[in-house]
Design a protein around this motif. Sequence first.
Motif, PDB file in Angstrom:
ATOM      1  N   MET A 192      10.530  69.729   4.194  1.00 23.62           N
ATOM      2  CA  MET A 192       9.263  69.987   3.523  1.00 23.62           C
ATOM      3  C   MET A 192       9.365  69.660   2.041  1.00 23.62           C
ATOM      4  SD  MET A 192       8.144  73.637   5.230  1.00 23.62           S
ATOM      5  CE  MET A 192       6.678  73.694   4.195  1.00 23.62           C
ATOM      6  N   GLN A 193       8.264  69.137   1.490  1.00 21.43           N
ATOM      7  CA  GLN A 193       8.086  68.956   0.046  1.00 21.43           C
ATOM      8  C   GLN A 193       6.746  69.605  -0.317  1.00 21.43           C
ATOM      9  OE1 GLN A 193      10.053  64.779  -1.124  1.00 21.43           O
ATOM     10  NE2 GLN A 193       8.352  64.516   0.300  1.00 21.43           N
ATOM     11  N   PRO A 194       6.682  70.930  -0.343  1.00 19.58           N
ATOM     12  CA  PRO A 194       5.380  71.600  -0.418  1.00 19.58           C
ATOM     13  C   PRO A 194       4.772  71.681  -1.812  1.00 19.58           C
ATOM     14  CG  PRO A 194       7.127  73.226  -0.280  1.00 19.58           C
ATOM     15  CD  PRO A 194       7.798  71.886  -0.170  1.00 19.58           C
ATOM     16  N   ALA A 195       5.509  71.234  -2.852  1.00 20.42           N
ATOM     17  CA  ALA A 195       5.048  71.493  -4.218  1.00 20.42           C
ATOM     18  C   ALA A 195       4.879  70.219  -5.027  1.00 20.42           C
ATOM     19  CB  ALA A 195       6.000  72.454  -4.930  1.00 20.42           C
ATOM     20  N   ALA A 196       3.927  69.363  -4.642  1.00 22.29           N
ATOM     21  CA  ALA A 196       3.419  68.247  -5.454  1.00 22.29           C
ATOM     22  C   ALA A 196       4.380  67.082  -5.647  1.00 22.29           C
ATOM     23  CB  ALA A 196       2.955  68.747  -6.835  1.00 22.29           C
ATOM     24  N   ILE A 197       5.615  67.170  -5.142  1.00 22.46           N
ATOM     25  CA  ILE A 197       6.525  66.032  -5.245  1.00 22.46           C
ATOM     26  C   ILE A 197       6.329  65.093  -4.052  1.00 22.46           C
ATOM     27  CG2 ILE A 197       8.467  67.081  -4.010  1.00 22.46           C
ATOM     28  CD1 ILE A 197       8.705  64.944  -7.218  1.00 22.46           C
TER      29      ILE A 197
END
Length: 452
Positions: free
Chosen positions: A228-233
């Motif tokens: 997961m890349q849940p924060a805008a990256i």
Amino acid sequence: MLRRPAYLSLADQYARAIGEGHLPAGTRLPPQRKLADDLGLSVQTVSRAYDELIRRGLIVGEVGRGSFVLPAGAENSPPYLAERPGELIDLSILKPVTDRMHVERFREGLHWIADNLTGAAALSFRPNSVLPRHRQIAADWLRRGGIDTAPDCITIADGATSAITTAVMSAVPPGGTLAAAALTHHLLMPLCKYLGLHLEALPIDDDGILPEALDALARKGNLRAVYMQPAAINPMAIMTGENRRAALAEIARRHDLLIVENDMLNQMIVDRPPTMAALAPERTLHINGFTKTTLPGLRIAWLVSPPRLAAGTANRHLVTNWMATPAMVELLSHWILDGTVDQLIEWQREALGIRHRIAREVLGAGAFRAHPQSLHVWLELPPGRDEEEFVAQARQRGVAIASGRAFRLGERDRREAVRIALGSTGTEELRHGLTLVAETLGSNAEPLLPLV
């Protein structure tokens, strides 16, 4: 005629058909059960053959749709220009905003290292002799972001790529399945191929991975973890909300899945939701780094593991990387303690605010997807525009951007798009480059003629 082992012979025949062009890119392979019935094989044999084709980078599996032939050389298509682009304005490579100040800070930091480097950092081959103090500093920093971990659960790595590799190796055994968003980190696909892992694409919406898709895939068996890349990256710069994160954490808990969380923008994000490591600490391998929030030369990342996985994670990092560069670890720890990291992150946040304002002025406020602290924007193209042709047309005008193809695991719900980096050049060049992109958008969608 299949030879033994049958799965390898079947995979070889499909590979030959793909290589000779009989199965072009995008071809849907038969469902595994149907092919097994047609050939008089077990489903397990066909499944192993498809896994082998995935390992070779020839096909991709998509949840609910099946397996599809990938374009030739797909893994060799990085989203950025591999070398300096000459006269081109390079908006293809994802970098933080930098100026002369960063070079001066780095020089000052290297002078500090020269005056303060310990004998252990310069001479030791033993990570446990060099890094305990730095792990404690890391744990204190992580606690500020809501992640409560013991220093012994932190592996210090030379940047995010090293940490991601270690985390994926720790989460998924050879032959196992890793799931990820349909648009994901461009290095995840070749990494899984090299490690012999099956990578499954999960559909997404404006809030990230769909929980029901993860649940459906987990019910099929063999899924071991989700990346997961849940924060805008992530490519679309999505900020997954707390409720969606909690739902994904609950599904992971229900199916005993591990979570690999890439959180490279970490504390630069204003008012960010709780991390997956905070919501599901017992099963999350969390990656927290500094190259995207401070300056590119500070190539250090922290990999936080659940206590039950910490020893195995440390062992895999030893095998692949041994230890992070002690001098850079010393500098990061010093900069955390004296406030430099906080200052650089705040500077970056303000600089990105200016870059996003320029993007809105040139492209239009509603023309792209972004987050106020993202290093890029995601521009979906109008119907009828092909992203590869669009990238080529923009390059002819003098600007390099990244095709959406590099981030796409499969073709499900495909929408042609490009990624435009905001931090890779100066503000005036950025404005000019975005203007060239806007001009390309406004031009006729005419295919490029071959050069003769």
